[in-house]
Design a protein around this motif. Sequence first.
Motif, PDB file in Angstrom:
ATOM      1  N   LEU A 221       0.835  -1.204   0.000  1.00 35.59           N
ATOM      2  CA  LEU A 221       0.000   0.000   0.000  1.00 35.59           C
ATOM      3  C   LEU A 221       0.869   1.253   0.000  1.00 35.59           C
ATOM      4  O   LEU A 221       0.584   2.225  -0.697  1.00 35.59           O
ATOM      5  CB  LEU A 221      -0.886   0.031   1.250  1.00 35.59           C
ATOM      6  CG  LEU A 221      -2.287  -0.546   1.143  1.00 35.59           C
ATOM      7  CD1 LEU A 221      -3.015  -0.355   2.451  1.00 35.59           C
ATOM      8  CD2 LEU A 221      -3.056   0.141   0.025  1.00 35.59           C
ATOM      9  N   MET A 222       1.956   1.225   0.773  1.00 32.97           N
ATOM     10  CA  MET A 222       2.797   2.412   0.882  1.00 32.97           C
ATOM     11  C   MET A 222       3.620   2.641  -0.381  1.00 32.97           C
ATOM     12  O   MET A 222       4.159   3.706  -0.587  1.00 32.97           O
ATOM     13  CB  MET A 222       3.712   2.307   2.108  1.00 32.97           C
ATOM     14  CG  MET A 222       2.985   2.399   3.434  1.00 32.97           C
ATOM     15  SD  MET A 222       1.902   3.825   3.557  1.00 32.97           S
ATOM     16  CE  MET A 222       0.346   3.054   3.901  1.00 32.97           C
ATOM     17  N   ASN A 223       3.737   1.596  -1.206  1.00 28.11           N
ATOM     18  CA  ASN A 223       4.409   1.788  -2.495  1.00 28.11           C
ATOM     19  C   ASN A 223       3.422   2.113  -3.598  1.00 28.11           C
ATOM     20  O   ASN A 223       3.797   2.209  -4.759  1.00 28.11           O
ATOM     21  CB  ASN A 223       5.210   0.539  -2.856  1.00 28.11           C
ATOM     22  CG  ASN A 223       6.503   0.510  -2.089  1.00 28.11           C
ATOM     23  OD1 ASN A 223       7.120   1.547  -1.874  1.00 28.11           O
ATOM     24  ND2 ASN A 223       6.895  -0.663  -1.620  1.00 28.11           N
ATOM     25  N   SER A 224       2.144   2.260  -3.230  1.00 29.56           N
ATOM     26  CA  SER A 224       1.148   2.555  -4.245  1.00 29.56           C
ATOM     27  C   SER A 224       0.879   4.065  -4.268  1.00 29.56           C
ATOM     28  O   SER A 224       1.551   4.839  -3.597  1.00 29.56           O
ATOM     29  CB  SER A 224      -0.148   1.811  -3.914  1.00 29.56           C
ATOM     30  OG  SER A 224      -0.727   2.397  -2.780  1.00 29.56           O
ATOM     31  N   PHE A 225      -0.134   4.431  -5.015  1.00 31.49           N
ATOM     32  CA  PHE A 225      -0.520   5.836  -5.082  1.00 31.49           C
ATOM     33  C   PHE A 225      -0.823   6.390  -3.690  1.00 31.49           C
ATOM     34  O   PHE A 225      -0.443   7.508  -3.342  1.00 31.49           O
ATOM     35  CB  PHE A 225      -1.752   5.981  -5.975  1.00 31.49           C
ATOM     36  CG  PHE A 225      -2.277   7.381  -6.018  1.00 31.49           C
ATOM     37  CD1 PHE A 225      -1.650   8.329  -6.813  1.00 31.49           C
ATOM     38  CD2 PHE A 225      -3.358   7.759  -5.249  1.00 31.49           C
ATOM     39  CE1 PHE A 225      -2.102   9.629  -6.845  1.00 31.49           C
ATOM     40  CE2 PHE A 225      -3.814   9.066  -5.280  1.00 31.49           C
ATOM     41  CZ  PHE A 225      -3.196   9.994  -6.088  1.00 31.49           C
ATOM     42  N   LEU A 226      -1.512   5.548  -2.894  1.00 33.82           N
ATOM     43  CA  LEU A 226      -1.906   5.965  -1.552  1.00 33.82           C
ATOM     44  C   LEU A 226      -0.690   6.366  -0.717  1.00 33.82           C
ATOM     45  O   LEU A 226      -0.641   7.459  -0.136  1.00 33.82           O
ATOM     46  CB  LEU A 226      -2.639   4.794  -0.886  1.00 33.82           C
ATOM     47  CG  LEU A 226      -3.470   5.108   0.337  1.00 33.82           C
ATOM     48  CD1 LEU A 226      -4.642   5.987  -0.030  1.00 33.82           C
ATOM     49  CD2 LEU A 226      -3.968   3.819   0.970  1.00 33.82           C
ATOM     50  N   GLY A 227       0.312   5.481  -0.680  1.00 36.44           N
ATOM     51  CA  GLY A 227       1.507   5.739   0.111  1.00 36.44           C
ATOM     52  C   GLY A 227       2.219   6.995  -0.358  1.00 36.44           C
ATOM     53  O   GLY A 227       2.680   7.808   0.452  1.00 36.44           O
ATOM     54  N   ARG A 228       2.282   7.167  -1.682  1.00 39.90           N
ATOM     55  CA  ARG A 228       2.983   8.355  -2.198  1.00 39.90           C
ATOM     56  C   ARG A 228       2.216   9.628  -1.869  1.00 39.90           C
ATOM     57  O   ARG A 228       2.824  10.680  -1.624  1.00 39.90           O
ATOM     58  CB  ARG A 228       3.221   8.204  -3.695  1.00 39.90           C
ATOM     59  CG  ARG A 228       4.368   7.254  -3.974  1.00 39.90           C
ATOM     60  CD  ARG A 228       4.850   7.377  -5.397  1.00 39.90           C
ATOM     61  NE  ARG A 228       3.933   6.730  -6.323  1.00 39.90           N
ATOM     62  CZ  ARG A 228       3.978   5.431  -6.613  1.00 39.90           C
ATOM     63  NH1 ARG A 228       4.896   4.671  -6.074  1.00 39.90           N
ATOM     64  NH2 ARG A 228       3.130   4.902  -7.446  1.00 39.90           N
ATOM     65  N   ALA A 229       0.877   9.514  -1.815  1.00 43.17           N
ATOM     66  CA  ALA A 229       0.090  10.679  -1.400  1.00 43.17           C
ATOM     67  C   ALA A 229       0.406  11.024   0.054  1.00 43.17           C
ATOM     68  O   ALA A 229       0.596  12.199   0.400  1.00 43.17           O
ATOM     69  CB  ALA A 229      -1.404  10.395  -1.556  1.00 43.17           C
ATOM     70  N   PHE A 230       0.506   9.993   0.909  1.00 42.31           N
ATOM     71  CA  PHE A 230       0.852  10.236   2.323  1.00 42.31           C
ATOM     72  C   PHE A 230       2.192  10.942   2.424  1.00 42.31           C
ATOM     73  O   PHE A 230       2.355  11.911   3.161  1.00 42.31           O
ATOM     74  CB  PHE A 230       0.944   8.918   3.100  1.00 42.31           C
ATOM     75  CG  PHE A 230      -0.375   8.197   3.263  1.00 42.31           C
ATOM     76  CD1 PHE A 230      -1.577   8.848   3.016  1.00 42.31           C
ATOM     77  CD2 PHE A 230      -0.405   6.880   3.672  1.00 42.31           C
ATOM     78  CE1 PHE A 230      -2.777   8.181   3.161  1.00 42.31           C
ATOM     79  CE2 PHE A 230      -1.606   6.209   3.827  1.00 42.31           C
ATOM     80  CZ  PHE A 230      -2.794   6.862   3.564  1.00 42.31           C
ATOM     81  N   ILE A 231       3.170  10.431   1.655  1.00 45.03           N
ATOM     82  CA  ILE A 231       4.521  10.999   1.740  1.00 45.03           C
ATOM     83  C   ILE A 231       4.527  12.449   1.266  1.00 45.03           C
ATOM     84  O   ILE A 231       5.192  13.308   1.845  1.00 45.03           O
ATOM     85  CB  ILE A 231       5.509  10.129   0.936  1.00 45.03           C
ATOM     86  CG1 ILE A 231       5.663   8.780   1.645  1.00 45.03           C
ATOM     87  CG2 ILE A 231       6.865  10.803   0.821  1.00 45.03           C
ATOM     88  CD1 ILE A 231       6.398   7.742   0.849  1.00 45.03           C
ATOM     89  N   ALA A 232       3.730  12.717   0.222  1.00 45.91           N
ATOM     90  CA  ALA A 232       3.644  14.095  -0.268  1.00 45.91           C
ATOM     91  C   ALA A 232       3.105  15.010   0.828  1.00 45.91           C
ATOM     92  O   ALA A 232       3.594  16.129   1.019  1.00 45.91           O
ATOM     93  CB  ALA A 232       2.752  14.159  -1.496  1.00 45.91           C
ATOM     94  N   ILE A 233       2.109  14.520   1.566  1.00 40.96           N
ATOM     95  CA  ILE A 233       1.546  15.326   2.652  1.00 40.96           C
ATOM     96  C   ILE A 233       2.590  15.546   3.736  1.00 40.96           C
ATOM     97  O   ILE A 233       2.748  16.643   4.263  1.00 40.96           O
ATOM     98  CB  ILE A 233       0.302  14.627   3.241  1.00 40.96           C
ATOM     99  CG1 ILE A 233      -0.819  14.620   2.211  1.00 40.96           C
ATOM    100  CG2 ILE A 233      -0.151  15.327   4.513  1.00 40.96           C
ATOM    101  CD1 ILE A 233      -2.002  13.791   2.608  1.00 40.96           C
TER     102      ILE A 233
END
Lengths: 315, 289
Positions: A177-189
């Motif tokens: 999950l963290m390597n998916s779009f979701l995870g990258r959105a979290f990291i961007a935040i």
Amino acid sequence: MKKTNNINYKNLLLLVILILFPLLVSNRYYLHIMMVIGIAIIYGIGFNIFFGYCGQISFGHAGFYAIGAYTAVLLHIHLGINYFLSSIVAMVFTGIVAFLLGYPFLRLREHYLAMASMAFLLIIKAITIQWRELTFGPAGVIGIEIPKIFSLELKDNSLYYLILMVTILIFFVTKNLMNSFLGRAFIAIRDNEDAAPSLGINTFFYKNIAFSLSAICTGLAGVLYAYLNLYIGPECFGLDLSILAILIVVVGGSGTDSGPVIGAVILSLLPEMIYGFEDYHLISYGLVLLFFLLFMPKGIMGLLNNHGYFLKGAK
Amino acid sequence: MLIEVLFTGTFMGCIYTLIGLGFNLIFNSSQIFNFAQGEFLMLGAMFYVTFNNVLHFPLAITFLLCSICVGIVGLLLELGPIRYLADKEPPIIRLILVTLAFGIIVKNAAELIWGKYPVRTQGIATEENLILGGHVFMTQGFYIIIFTIIILFFLWFLFKRTLSGKAFLASAYNKDMAYLCGINVKSMLLISFVASGLLGGVAGALISPVSHVSTNMGALLGLKGFMSAVIGGMGNPIGAILGGLIIGFSEQLVGTYISTRLMEVFPFLILIVVLVNKPHGLIPSNIND
């Protein structure tokens, strides 16, 4: 992108050792420690989603832990629902509570979020102490009967394998999950909350998703804790427990896949190593946390590679 | 009955105000919420018990020593971890966690020194209660209110009427500009930690006769002081007074007239309602914007 699911012999060996562990080691005490570590890993992974990946702070995760544990146990005691179902309900319920709490809480940042989540924890604690009809008050729920899943009693080896399975499952689900779009959105935040919306990320929504996912993992850890100890009480879920989550993630390496695993192993073994010096238990937590924050903000994973830079700062 | 409840609310509110002011001082100079502030209060109470019950020092010296000892702890926090991190420009979360870790260490070190069990101590006056017109008042309450007013006046005088106080405010408003004006911004940070240590020491010494003194008292009292600062508006001294009184009154009124079960939870409900509707508190500070 590099393919990550190549068979890695080191990991395979580790898995075999973990599966054979109850057969190799006859001492129940070591088995118990292994289960404690497993629960700590799930707890740490859950907290890491919100803290390490999404960059938000919470002092209230012990509250979700308590909600998970109490819901599973109380549904069984008061309504007679079987454990398998009540555990699932407990996880879902924890997630829903977090999702609803997210609406007011996640509008806040940093100090204010820390503050509000701590208030949430104290409210949960007050409920567990004061609402005696539901939660059995300060004495807690004593003598929880050994949970059964399809007539299989969950204790010792069977509980060990359940925790092992769930831990591995949670680890890989989160990692992907963290390597998916979701995870990258979290990291961007995490990296810049003000700039993230310009990339089309609905910060509030994704923060709430991170909060709920993290609460579901934490609730699951709470359920397993209740299975393992067969006792839950208000004093099990204090601020110390919230701090433990922070410690696990900071020591292991925030915002990394394996960080919480390493942190959980170290912090579960730490109290065992200084066994007999219980008075020094909490002070050692404080010293370890301070040491890592000052000198190794990337955690142990930071030594191995260049991950976990989140707490490092500008210079 | 109502008068006694309001009186108790007032002096508890004063204690929360003093803790809240400690938070404000540090927040203004560094934007850090000092999560060890509650432990400062606990240390103040512990030193008071030691100096008063064990060593039998005169009261004035006891108060002086309490605040100085806790001031030194504040000094250590700034000189050690905070100063070490200052030039690294760490994210604010790391600083929050550093003060939290420091608080854990202080609390557990205190537990090793003084033990876990709560103790009682005597207040400033020899008589515990004062009866006025059929109402029973706790004597220590009057002293708490008087002390708080003196401290508030002193702080007001410091910030509004002296040059060093104005220098402090200037560096809170704009660090770089203050630096250009020749103000030693770093020493202002140090002063704020020491001053909030001093405040915590005095507040701890004042509250120790009213409650049982134990190493666990810091967390909850610190949190309530914290809440009063946040409810009133972080960084604003008037806000801390308002917030402290709101929490003190609401807590006592709910405890007396509605339910003691709700008493502990109620301030947190107020906090959540205020934070959600006015994230910067009831009277937002114009500093740090």
